[in-house]
Design a protein around this motif. Structure first.
Motif, PDB file in Angstrom:
ATOM      1  N   VAL A  68      -6.582  18.147 -12.781  1.00 16.35           N
ATOM      2  CA  VAL A  68      -6.878  17.535 -14.093  1.00 16.35           C
ATOM      3  C   VAL A  68      -6.046  16.188 -14.054  1.00 16.35           C
ATOM      4  N   THR A  69      -4.860  16.057 -13.542  1.00 14.98           N
ATOM      5  CA  THR A  69      -3.962  14.604 -13.392  1.00 14.98           C
ATOM      6  C   THR A  69      -5.153  13.822 -12.462  1.00 14.98           C
ATOM      7  N   GLN A  70      -5.124  14.278 -11.446  1.00 10.28           N
ATOM      8  CA  GLN A  70      -6.162  13.443 -10.411  1.00 10.28           C
ATOM      9  C   GLN A  70      -7.561  12.832 -11.284  1.00 10.28           C
ATOM     10  N   ALA A  71      -8.093  13.794 -11.763  1.00  6.47           N
ATOM     11  CA  ALA A  71      -9.313  13.326 -12.514  1.00  6.47           C
ATOM     12  C   ALA A  71      -8.868  12.180 -13.544  1.00  6.47           C
ATOM     13  N   LEU A  72      -7.728  12.327 -14.420  1.00  5.93           N
ATOM     14  CA  LEU A  72      -7.476  11.607 -15.309  1.00  5.93           C
ATOM     15  C   LEU A  72      -6.915  10.208 -14.708  1.00  5.93           C
ATOM     16  N   ILE A  73      -6.372  10.141 -13.368  1.00  7.95           N
ATOM     17  CA  ILE A  73      -5.867   8.960 -13.014  1.00  7.95           C
ATOM     18  C   ILE A  73      -7.177   7.982 -12.204  1.00  7.95           C
ATOM     19  N   ALA A  93     -15.507  11.705 -12.902  1.00  2.00           N
ATOM     20  CA  ALA A  93     -14.303  12.610 -13.327  1.00  2.00           C
ATOM     21  C   ALA A  93     -14.566  14.088 -13.102  1.00  2.00           C
ATOM     22  N   LEU A  94     -15.938  14.582 -13.411  1.00  2.00           N
ATOM     23  CA  LEU A  94     -16.019  16.005 -13.024  1.00  2.00           C
ATOM     24  C   LEU A  94     -16.148  16.240 -11.454  1.00  2.00           C
ATOM     25  N   GLY A 121     -11.705   6.445  -8.387  1.00  6.24           N
ATOM     26  CA  GLY A 121     -12.652   6.353  -9.410  1.00  6.24           C
ATOM     27  C   GLY A 121     -13.465   5.339  -9.542  1.00  6.24           C
ATOM     28  N   ALA A 122     -12.969   4.097  -9.031  1.00 12.22           N
ATOM     29  CA  ALA A 122     -13.577   2.713  -9.070  1.00 12.22           C
ATOM     30  C   ALA A 122     -14.822   3.080  -8.153  1.00 12.22           C
ATOM     31  N   THR A 123     -14.448   3.684  -7.092  1.00 16.21           N
ATOM     32  CA  THR A 123     -15.717   3.782  -5.887  1.00 16.21           C
ATOM     33  C   THR A 123     -16.815   4.471  -6.554  1.00 16.21           C
ATOM     34  N   GLY A 124     -16.542   5.614  -7.303  1.00 16.70           N
ATOM     35  CA  GLY A 124     -17.802   6.443  -7.876  1.00 16.70           C
ATOM     36  C   GLY A 124     -18.362   5.495  -8.801  1.00 16.70           C
TER      37      GLY A 124
END
Length: 496
Positions: free
Chosen positions: A265-270, A68-69, A54-57
């Protein structure tokens, strides 16, 4: 029922290809339901390394919603790939390493399967090391004691013992861990959002100054779970299928919630929490961010997250796959529990604290070769065999899967060439390696192998090589003899 005693009262003699944990699971032995399997996947998806995605994005100039999407969509796609390979477990009850004897040969299986097993062991070491660091920080705060090596050893032993007790122990941990992980993750979201607000930052509008394309982030996330996508039969062979139906979606309905909802969903949340952590404190690791500010209860909450997250991922996604590849390598001397111990040792000897410094480089190149295996497995199972499999031949050193001295050289060549090309374009490895492996394998099998050595399950009208679809299970009756048993009704077909 543990994986070591899954065959009930029957104890088959070990051979070069047979050991109890390598035998097909029967329909009666598949105990995991839809929700149990989904809980396992929630635990699998929560690993500390996910935060960095997520930080990379965010660093690459995207906003939180886009990150997230994108991650959600990537994991839906990889989850769909998993549903294809998952059918090997639900239809025939086979583990990944044993199935690879069909495309690669009874000896050739060791090259691709051990490649996956070593990656799984390395991941176990990495996860255990990250967990040990967190335990060390908590121990230092509460006990005034600091020794991460000791925490590593203790954490390693606890995970190995838990996994050695088999799939039921794994499922019970997941049933406890997954709801706790979700609750703690929601708490982390609000905590980090509060940190960002104190700095005047809006987590939903903030973007970094770098540049990264949606395609790169999407493919990177697919590659993150490419290893699990190819060896998912190790888990689905214990999931309850719906027997007696040719309909794919009905037969496999208990796997969809896990692979198409729980994982994405869990991967997107984390990953989203990792993105928020980067926004709030310029650090992708929320454990470090909250730990630096927290004390007392907040540290205990972090301890629960770190331990449960690493533990629940390690036993199902790393220790089980690695253990089964080690058993497959030497069934005469290695059983399931010994395999689990060997996986823990191998994961430690790879010095995970050094790999962690170059984690995504390591993942990229290994993922390239593993994605090619995925293409080969899908081509072999669906196109060549049409899901029909001569299971007894998988345990026969002189049968059709012997190929050339136990090696199917064209299949190995397809794997190495497709994996090598994917590694050359490592940023796009998964979407290159999988289709190339698929195509190269089909071409070589149809032009080189099958004209000289046709296999009975591929013959037109071959209907005696399905299991769950027709409500039957493969059962080993001793001395290398297998039979298809009707579900609860006795023997239907013997000595195949």
């Amino acid at each position: 029922m543990t994986m070591a005693d899954k065959a009930g009262d029957f104890s088959p003699g070990r051979t070069a290809l047979i050991e109890e944990s390598l035998l097909p699971t029967t329909l009666e032995q598949r105990s995991i339901g839809m929700w149990g399997y989904a809980w396992i996947f929630v635990g699998i998806a929560v690993i500390i390394a996910t935060y960095s995605l997520g930080a990379t994005g965010i660093q690459g100039g995207m906003d939180l919603a886009t990150v997230a999407l994108t991650i959600l969509a990537a994991n839906i796609v990889i989850g769909a790939v998993m549903t294809l390979t998952a059918d090997i477990g639900t239809e025939h009850g086979l583990s990944f390493a044993v199935y690879l004897r069909a495309p690669f040969g009874v000896r050739g299986t060791h090259l691709p399967s051990i490649s996956r097993g070593l990656v799984a062991s390395m991941w176990f070491g990495i996860q255990t090391y990250l967990g040990a660091l967190a335990l060390n920080g908590i121990g230092e705060y509460f006990l005034g004691f600091e020794n991460w090596v000791l925490w590593y050893a203790l954490f390693c032993v606890v995970q190995v013992v838990n996994t050695a007790y088999g799939i039921r122990a794994v499922e019970k941990l997941a049933e406890f861990a997954a709801p706790a992980i979700i609750a703690i993750s929601v708490w982390m979201y609000f905590t980090l959002d509060g940190v960002a607000q104190t700095k005047g930052l809006n987590i939903w509008t903030f973007t970094g100054t770098g540049q990264i394309s949606l395609a790169v982030l999407f493919i990177t996330n697919m590659g993150f779970w490419s290893t699990l996508a190819i060896d998912i039969p190790n888990l689905t062979r214990f999931v309850k299928p719906i027997p007696g139906t040719p309909r794919f979606f009905k037969r496999n309905r208990n796997i969809f919630l896990a692979q198409l909802v729980a994982l994405p969903v869990t991967q997107a949340l984390i990953a989203g929490i990792g993105a928020i952590s980067f926004i709030a404190a310029d650090n992708w690791n929320p454990v470090e961010v909250i730990q630096a500010q927290g004390q007392g209860v907040s540290l205990l909450v972090l301890l629960a997250l770190v331990v449960l997250a690493q533990w629940s991922t390690n036993n199902s996604a790393n220790l089980i796959p690695a253990a089964l590849t080690f058993v497959n390598l030497a069934p005469r001397v290695v059983n399931y529990r010994v395999g689990v111990v060997l996986a823990g040792i191998a994961g430690t000897l790879c010095f995970p604290w050094l790999i962690l410094n170059n984690l995504f480089v390591f993942l990229g190149y290994y993922g390239a070769f593993l994605s090619a295996i995925g293409g080969i497995v899908i081509a072999d199972y669906y196109v060549l065999r049409r899901r029909r499999l001569n299971v007894p031949a998988l345990y026969d050193m002189t049968g059709p899967f012997r190929y050339t001295a136990g090696f199917n050289v064209p299949a190995l060549l397809a794997w190495l060439v497709a994996g090598g090309i994917a590694a050359w374009f490592v940023q796009y490895a998964f979407v290159i390696g999988l289709p190339l492996g698929f195509v190269f394998y089909l071409v070589l099998m149809k032009t080189v192998v099958l004209p000289r050595a046709p296999q009975p399950e591929m013959a037109p009208g071959a209907t005696g090589f399905l299991a769950t679809t027709v409500g039957r299970s493969w059962v080993h009756e001793g001395d290398g003899r297998f039979a298809l048993h009707d579900h609860g009704d006795g023997v239907e077909r013997e000595d195949l």
